[in-house]
Design a protein around this motif. Structure first.
Motif, short mmCIF file in Angstrom:
data_model
loop_
_atom_site.label_atom_id
_atom_site.label_comp_id
_atom_site.label_asym_id
_atom_site.label_seq_id
_atom_site.Cartn_x
_atom_site.Cartn_y
_atom_site.Cartn_z
N UNK A 202 -50.83 128.62 32.16
CA UNK A 202 -51.64 128.54 31.85
C UNK A 202 -51.54 128.79 30.66
N UNK A 203 -51.00 128.89 30.39
CA UNK A 203 -50.82 129.56 28.70
C UNK A 203 -50.38 128.45 28.32
N UNK A 204 -49.27 127.13 28.91
CA UNK A 204 -48.80 126.36 28.45
C UNK A 204 -48.96 124.95 27.86
N UNK A 205 -50.55 125.34 29.15
CA UNK A 205 -50.93 124.23 29.65
C UNK A 205 -51.85 123.74 28.01
N UNK A 206 -52.73 125.83 27.62
CA UNK A 206 -53.61 125.49 26.16
C UNK A 206 -52.97 125.11 25.15
N UNK A 207 -51.33 125.68 25.32
CA UNK A 207 -50.93 125.48 23.49
C UNK A 207 -50.48 124.05 23.34
N UNK A 208 -49.88 123.22 24.94
CA UNK A 208 -50.17 122.03 24.80
C UNK A 208 -50.80 121.09 24.20
#
Length: 302
Positions: A202-208
């Motif tokens: 979930x964190x990766x998705x938002x940072x991307x």
């Protein structure tokens, strides 16, 4: 052949554009390096396409050279045949004249033999030319760019174009996270919250998503690199660390970025460059906790 050149020209142009668009940090992602490391998925695909392109270009150039040589041989053969034809006509006229005017049969036979000898030498030249042409045709067949090879190159270029289009396209919003209703600052806070809870996906998705919006790009690249690092995707981690450092190399997280880059390289069995980065941490940030870790890691590398 024309289509092959068009595809090759497109790939070379695209390759050059990408190299100029994204400078390499610490040497990571350098596609000209004999042993490149820290490649993103786009760079990996680009490297494979570049290698396939080089193979086709080499074969195509070899084939073109052989065809040019073959054309010269055929031109030479045509000249010899034309000379033989002209000589043959002249000999027929001479022999006819000699037959009418020479009563001595031995003299006539001697002149016929001389004519045959001249023709035999020309025929020998033809045979030599034919032998050379046969060899050239064999070499062309061996180095010929087959239809399958050309189609494979086209497929590689198309896959690269699709991959590039996906990476350049704005990342879709997650319905579960509902980031569409959030400001960039709120997305950043939520991404960090997910990261702290080790909800890396979930964190990766938002940072991307933040990267696609150019919001704190250096930090967002760094955080994605950290997520890839902690999920053991070391090649991806190096690629994002590289992008982060390229965008801003004075950040407070630089000691960690350098240390995790070094560890990622060591995990990728790139011990030579890992040593360079461990030393960089120790020399640039000697009083940091990361420098102590780097010193221990460096001493353990054999």
């Amino acid at each position: 052949m024309k289509s092959c050149r068009v595809v090759a020209l497109f790939a070379i142009t695209l390759y050059t554009h990408l190299l100029s668009a994204e400078p390499s940090a610490f040497g990571a992602g350098d596609l000209n390096n004999p042993n490149p490391y820290g490649l993103s998925s786009t760079e990996t695909t680009l490297l494979e396409t570049k290698k396939n392109l080089q193979k086709v270009v080499v074969k195509s150039n070899n084939q073109a050279n052989e065809v040019d040589s073959l054309r010269e041989r055929i031109d030479g053969l045509q000249t010899i045949i034309e000379n033989i034809s002209a000589t043959s006509r002249e000999n027929k006229l001479k022999l006819k004249s000699q037959e009418d005017g020479v009563n001595n049969k031995s003299e006539y036979d001697k002149r016929v033999a001389e004519s045959i000898q001249v023709n035999s030498k020309d025929i020998e030249k033809i045979n030599l030319q034919l032998a050379e042409i046969s060899k050239l045709i064999d070499r062309i067949n061996k180095t010929y760019v087959t239809k399958d090879e050309f189609n494979s190159l086209v497929s590689d270029v198309n896959k690269f174009k699709d991959l590039l289009a996906k990476e350049l396209k704005i990342a879709p919003k997650s319905k579960n996270i509902q980031s569409k209703e959030l400001s960039n600052a709120e997305i950043d806070t939520k991404a960090k919250d997910f990261y702290n809870k080790k909800l890396y996906k979930e964190s990766r998705e938002l940072y991307k998503e933040l990267i696609s919006k150019s919001y704190k790009p250096a930090y967002s690249h760094y955080m994605v690199g950290e997520i890839e690092y902690y999920t053991n995707n070391y090649s991806e981690a190096i690629a994002y660390f590289k992008s982060s450092a390229t965008l801003y190399d004075k950040a407070t997280y630089m000691p960690t970025l350098l240390l995790h880059t070094a560890i990622s390289m060591e995990k990728s069995n790139d011990k030579k460059n890992a040593k360079i980065f461990y030393n960089a941490v120790m020399s640039q940030y000697p009083d940091s906790s990361q420098a102590g870790i780097a010193k221990k890691k460096l001493s353990s590398i054999k």
